[in-house]
Enzyme design. Structure first.
Site, mmCIF file in Angstrom:
data_model
loop_
_atom_site.group_PDB
_atom_site.id
_atom_site.type_symbol
_atom_site.label_atom_id
_atom_site.label_comp_id
_atom_site.label_asym_id
_atom_site.label_seq_id
_atom_site.Cartn_x
_atom_site.Cartn_y
_atom_site.Cartn_z
ATOM 1 N N SER A 144 15.218 0.990 -3.769
ATOM 2 C CA SER A 144 14.861 0.261 -4.996
ATOM 3 C C SER A 144 15.723 0.692 -6.159
ATOM 4 O O SER A 144 15.903 -0.067 -7.104
ATOM 5 C CB SER A 144 13.432 0.572 -5.429
ATOM 6 O OG SER A 144 12.560 0.643 -4.394
ATOM 7 N N HIS A 165 18.462 -5.486 -0.803
ATOM 8 C CA HIS A 165 17.194 -5.169 -1.458
ATOM 9 C C HIS A 165 16.232 -6.355 -1.382
ATOM 10 O O HIS A 165 16.486 -7.393 -1.981
ATOM 11 C CB HIS A 165 17.459 -4.758 -2.924
ATOM 12 C CG HIS A 165 16.234 -4.262 -3.621
ATOM 13 N ND1 HIS A 165 15.958 -4.528 -4.933
ATOM 14 C CD2 HIS A 165 15.195 -3.516 -3.170
ATOM 15 C CE1 HIS A 165 14.809 -3.970 -5.254
ATOM 16 N NE2 HIS A 165 14.322 -3.353 -4.212
ATOM 17 N N GLU A 177 18.620 -9.253 -2.916
ATOM 18 C CA GLU A 177 19.728 -8.758 -3.745
ATOM 19 C C GLU A 177 20.736 -8.089 -2.814
ATOM 20 O O GLU A 177 20.370 -7.194 -2.043
ATOM 21 C CB GLU A 177 19.223 -7.733 -4.769
ATOM 22 C CG GLU A 177 18.417 -8.341 -5.893
ATOM 23 C CD GLU A 177 17.932 -7.300 -6.903
ATOM 24 O OE1 GLU A 177 17.878 -7.624 -8.098
ATOM 25 O OE2 GLU A 177 17.589 -6.168 -6.518
ATOM 26 N N ASN A 215 14.748 -4.800 -10.570
ATOM 27 C CA ASN A 215 14.042 -3.599 -11.034
ATOM 28 C C ASN A 215 14.526 -3.115 -12.400
ATOM 29 O O ASN A 215 13.758 -2.520 -13.155
ATOM 30 C CB ASN A 215 14.133 -2.477 -9.994
ATOM 31 C CG ASN A 215 13.167 -2.721 -8.839
ATOM 32 O OD1 ASN A 215 12.232 -3.515 -8.961
ATOM 33 N ND2 ASN A 215 13.391 -2.062 -7.722
HETATM 34 N N1 3HC Z 1 2.472 -11.905 4.772
HETATM 35 C C1 3HC Z 1 2.584 -13.225 5.013
HETATM 36 N N2 3HC Z 1 2.190 -14.161 4.161
HETATM 37 C C2 3HC Z 1 1.639 -13.757 3.017
HETATM 38 C C3 3HC Z 1 1.483 -12.399 2.673
HETATM 39 C C4 3HC Z 1 1.936 -11.455 3.611
HETATM 40 N N3 3HC Z 1 1.835 -10.145 3.405
HETATM 41 N N4 3HC Z 1 0.937 -12.313 1.446
HETATM 42 C C5 3HC Z 1 0.755 -13.564 1.028
HETATM 43 N N5 3HC Z 1 1.198 -14.444 1.954
HETATM 44 C C6 3HC Z 1 1.300 -15.882 1.852
HETATM 45 C C7 3HC Z 1 0.290 -16.552 2.693
HETATM 46 O O1 3HC Z 1 0.880 -17.718 3.203
HETATM 47 C C8 3HC Z 1 -0.790 -16.939 1.731
HETATM 48 O O2 3HC Z 1 -1.387 -18.031 2.191
HETATM 49 P P1 3HC Z 1 -2.731 -17.858 3.071
HETATM 50 O O3 3HC Z 1 -3.778 -17.454 2.089
HETATM 51 O O4 3HC Z 1 -2.916 -19.211 3.625
HETATM 52 O O5 3HC Z 1 -2.558 -16.817 4.110
HETATM 53 C C9 3HC Z 1 -0.016 -17.190 0.434
HETATM 54 O O6 3HC Z 1 1.105 -16.291 0.503
HETATM 55 C C10 3HC Z 1 -0.798 -16.895 -0.818
HETATM 56 O O7 3HC Z 1 -1.296 -15.598 -0.751
HETATM 57 P P2 3HC Z 1 -2.704 -15.163 -1.354
HETATM 58 O O8 3HC Z 1 -3.621 -16.337 -1.360
HETATM 59 O O9 3HC Z 1 -3.127 -13.908 -0.661
HETATM 60 O O10 3HC Z 1 -2.462 -14.712 -2.824
HETATM 61 P P3 3HC Z 1 -1.565 -15.271 -3.967
HETATM 62 O O11 3HC Z 1 -1.501 -16.747 -4.025
HETATM 63 O O12 3HC Z 1 -2.040 -14.546 -5.163
HETATM 64 O O13 3HC Z 1 -0.097 -14.736 -3.638
HETATM 65 C C11 3HC Z 1 1.519 -13.032 -3.806
HETATM 66 C C12 3HC Z 1 0.126 -13.389 -3.343
HETATM 67 C C13 3HC Z 1 2.544 -13.830 -2.984
HETATM 68 C C14 3HC Z 1 1.703 -11.550 -3.526
HETATM 69 C C15 3HC Z 1 1.685 -13.390 -5.326
HETATM 70 O O14 3HC Z 1 0.633 -12.839 -6.061
HETATM 71 C C16 3HC Z 1 2.990 -12.903 -5.904
HETATM 72 O O15 3HC Z 1 4.011 -13.533 -5.765
HETATM 73 N N6 3HC Z 1 2.938 -11.734 -6.615
HETATM 74 C C17 3HC Z 1 4.107 -11.120 -7.208
HETATM 75 C C18 3HC Z 1 4.792 -10.280 -6.168
HETATM 76 C C19 3HC Z 1 6.052 -9.635 -6.703
HETATM 77 O O16 3HC Z 1 6.405 -9.743 -7.861
HETATM 78 N N7 3HC Z 1 6.749 -8.936 -5.807
HETATM 79 C C20 3HC Z 1 7.931 -8.204 -6.142
HETATM 80 C C21 3HC Z 1 7.558 -6.797 -6.475
HETATM 81 S S1 3HC Z 1 8.958 -5.833 -6.938
HETATM 82 C C22 3HC Z 1 9.587 -5.292 -5.472
HETATM 83 O O17 3HC Z 1 9.092 -5.546 -4.419
HETATM 84 C C23 3HC Z 1 10.819 -4.470 -5.573
HETATM 85 C C24 3HC Z 1 10.610 -3.033 -5.187
HETATM 86 O O18 3HC Z 1 11.877 -2.424 -5.112
HETATM 87 C C25 3HC Z 1 9.743 -2.275 -6.159
#
Ligand code: 3HC
Length: 311
Positions: A144, A165, A177, A215
Site C-alpha cells: 500500500s 496495487h 494501480e 492512498n
Molecule cells: N466479494 C464479492 N462480492 C462482493 C464483496 C466481496 N467481498 N463485497 C461486496 N460484494 C458485491 C456483491 O455483489 C454485493 O452484492 P450481493 O449483496 O448481491 O452479494 C455487492 O457488492 C454490494 O455489496 P453489499 O450489499 O454488501 O454492500 P454495499 O453495497 O455497501 O457495497 C462495498 C460494499 C462494495 C464494500 C462498498 O461499500 C464500497 O465500495 N466501499 C468502499 C470500498 C473502498 O473504498 N475500498 C478501497 C479501500 S482502500 C484500499 O483498499 C487500498 C489499501 O491499500 C488500503
C-alpha cells in the site's frame, strides 16, 4: 533487416510475448488482499497458486474465497444456477494452495506479493524468489505504501519488477494501480497492463511515489476525519453521513477506516512520518494509535470506530 529493425522487432515481439504469457500466477500472502487477488485471477481463467506460510491463514482465506465467489457467481449468473455452479467449480479448480513460497514460483509467469507490510520481510522473500523463479517471471508487490524500488533492489530483475496495487474488496473494486520504477521495462509494463485488463480491472499508471495515487489522497483524508472525531468537531456517525450524502462516497471515512483496518492505516502513517517528517498531511491523530494499542483494528477485530461484532 537492419540492426535497428531487428532490435525494434525483437523488442516488440518480446513485449507481445510477455504480454500474452501471463497464464500462471503465484500470489504470496493469503490475507484480505492476497485472497482477493488469487480469487479474481482464478475467476478470469488463470492458473493460480496462493501461498501462505501460515496454514491457518490459508484455511481462513479458502473460506473467504468460497463465500465471495458465491456472491460473484450469484450476481453474474442470476438467472442460471447451472452456469453459476460451473463458474465456481471451474474457478476453484484453477486455484492451488501452498505453504512453500520458493517451491511455488517454478512455473509462474507473474508473482504478486501481498504479505506483511515490512520492507525487510518483503526483501528477504523476493531475494529467495529471485533465485527460484524462471528468467521470464515478472515480480510485483501489492504494497500500500512501501517504495517498490526499495523492495526490488535486492533482486536481479528490476526490469521485470513493478507494483500492482489492488483495492479491497478485490472482486468488486475496478481499479488497478500499476507502479513503474525507473528500471521497469516497457515489456513488463505492457504485460502487467494486459494482465490487469484480463483480470477485468481498469488500470492507471503511477510513479513510485508515497501512497501512489489513491492512498496519497485517501489516507490523509481518513486521518483528518479521525482528527475531527478527536477534536469533537462532529460525531463519527455524522461525519460518515456527511461524506456519503454530501459527496456520494459509498462509505464514510470512519466506516472506511474500520473496513481497511486501523492497524494498516497506522502502519502507513508510521512509515510516512518516519520518511517525510516535514509533511503535515501524513500525520495521524492520537486516537488512531490509541485504538490500535487497545486491539481495536476495525472490522477484522470486531471493534474500531464502530462495533462490528454481530449480536
Ligand atoms: N466479494 C464479492 N462480492 C462482493 C464483496 C466481496 N467481498 N463485497 C461486496 N460484494 C458485491 C456483491 O455483489 C454485493 O452484492 P450481493 O449483496 O448481491 O452479494 C455487492 O457488492 C454490494 O455489496 P453489499 O450489499 O454488501 O454492500 P454495499 O453495497 O455497501 O457495497 C462495498 C460494499 C462494495 C464494500 C462498498 O461499500 C464500497 O465500495 N466501499 C468502499 C470500498 C473502498 O473504498 N475500498 C478501497 C479501500 S482502500 C484500499 O483498499 C487500498 C489499501 O491499500 C488500503
Amino acid at each position: 533487416m537492419s540492426f535497428f529493425t531487428a532490435l525494434t522487432t525483437r523488442t516488440f515481439s518480446n513485449s507481445a510475448r510477455m504480454a500474452a504469457a501471463i497464464k500462471n500466477v503465484t500470489v504470496i500472502g493469503s490475507g484480505l488482499m492476497g485472497a482477493g487477488i488469487a480469487q479474481v485471477a482464478a475467476q478470469t481463467g488463470h492458473t493460480v497458486t496462493m501461498v501462505d506460510i501460515d496454514k491457518a491463514a490459508v484455511d481462513k482465506a479458502e473460506k473467504r474465497i468460497a463465500g465471495s465467489i458465491q456472491r460473484v457467481a450469484k450476481k453474474k449468473f442470476s438467472s442460471d444456477e447451472g452456469e453459476a455452479t460451473k463458474f465456481i467449480s471451474e474457478a476453484l479448480g484453477r486455484l492451488n494452495i501452498s505453504t512453500d513460497p520458493v517451491a511455488s514460483v517454478g512455473s509462474a509467469d507473474l508473482v504478486v506479493e501481498a504479505i506483511v507490510e515490512n520492507i525487510g520481510v518483503k526483501q528477504k522473500l523476493f531475494k529467495e524468489l529471485d533465485q527460484a523463479a524462471p528468467e521470464h517471471t515478472i515480480f510485483a508487490s501489492n504494497t500500500s505504501s512501501l517504495p517498490i524500488g526499495k523492495i526490488a533492489e535486492v533482486t536481479n530483475r528490476k526490469d521485470r519488477f513493478g507494483g500492482l496495487h489492488f483495492f479491497n474488496p478485490v472482486p468488486v473494486m475496478k481499479l488497478l494501480e500499476i507502479i513503474r520504477i525507473p528500471e521497469t521495462s516497457n515489456a513488463t509494463f505492457e504485460a502487467m497492463k494486459e494482465w490487469g485488463k484480463n483480470m477485468g480491472k481498469v488500470s492507471i499508471q503511477c510513479k513510485d511515489t508515497p501512497g501512489f495515487v489513491v492512498n496519497h489522497l485517501l489516507v490523509p483524508y481518513l486521518f483528518e476525519a479521525m482528527a475531527m472525531v478527536e477534536r469533537g468537531d462532529a460525531f463519527k456517525e455524522d461525519i460518515d453521513i456527511a461524506m456519503k450524502l454530501g459527496t456520494g462516497y459509498p462509505m464514510g471515512p470512519l466506516e472506511l477506516s474500520d473496513y481497511v483496518g486501523l492497524d494498516t492505516l497506522k502502519f502507513i502513517g508510521d512509515g510516512w512520518m518516519r520518511d517525510y517528517p516535514e509533511q503535515s498531511m501524513y500525520r495521524y491523530p492520537k486516537i488512531l494509535a490509541k485504538l490500535v494499542e487497545e486491539g481495536k483494528m476495525g472490522v477484522k477485530s470486531g471493534q474500531g470506530f464502530y462495533n462490528h461484532n454481530k449480536e
